[in-house]
Design an enzyme around this catalytic site. Sequence first.
Site: not given
Ligand code: 5GP
Length: 183
Positions: A100
């Site tokens: 993502h």
């Molecule tokens: P990373 O894995 O790049 O550190 O960030 C993951 C992102 O996903 C974070 O900004 C977090 O807030 C977001 N996130 C975590 N769980 C969910 C979810 O269930 N749905 C959505 N739309 N975002 C999520």
Amino acid sequence: SWNDALLLYIKHPEQYKEYIFRSEDKFLVVHDKFPKSKIHLLIIPKEEIKSIYYLNKSHISLVNEMVDLSKEIINELKKKYGELDFQVGFHAIPSMNQVHMHVITGDFISPSLKNKKHWNSFTTEFFLKPSFIIKQLENYGSIKIDKQHYETILKRPLKCHKCNQEMKNMPTLKSHLSTHISN
Ligand code: 5GP
């Protein structure tokens, strides 16, 4: 488990309508559930790819398409809300499965921004630019970085991303951030 939530979005988009900002042929754009700024979106490929560590040379065009889509979205949002600064990138050590790309405004004014780890993950080189990802794929055929180095970055002292002033704690940082908001 909890870190597979983004995978569910691409598998069952009809169950997550309220989170979906845009659906494209190859990508889903969703609102981050815990936004760290006023606007915080995630561009997720519909192709299953567990993380940036599973990308290879064949994905360079996919990453380029994510960048193009982010530009389109940013233009659309600027038309709607006026001039805004955006940053686009990937966390060096992601916590959620499924590749993502973050598309986030640079205000960092949000109740979900709670700790040093959150702060440093968006305001230091922990936040990898798409151009860095593409270069690594071109040069090595995969993402080759020193994870230990990136883990230590998250522990750095809090520093304002706009004026570099060191901040005592999160409340101090938060009230300081509001001083950088014009209008
Ligand atoms: P990373 O894995 O790049 O550190 O960030 C993951 C992102 O996903 C974070 O900004 C977090 O807030 C977001 N996130 C975590 N769980 C969910 C979810 O269930 N749905 C959505 N739309 N975002 C999520």
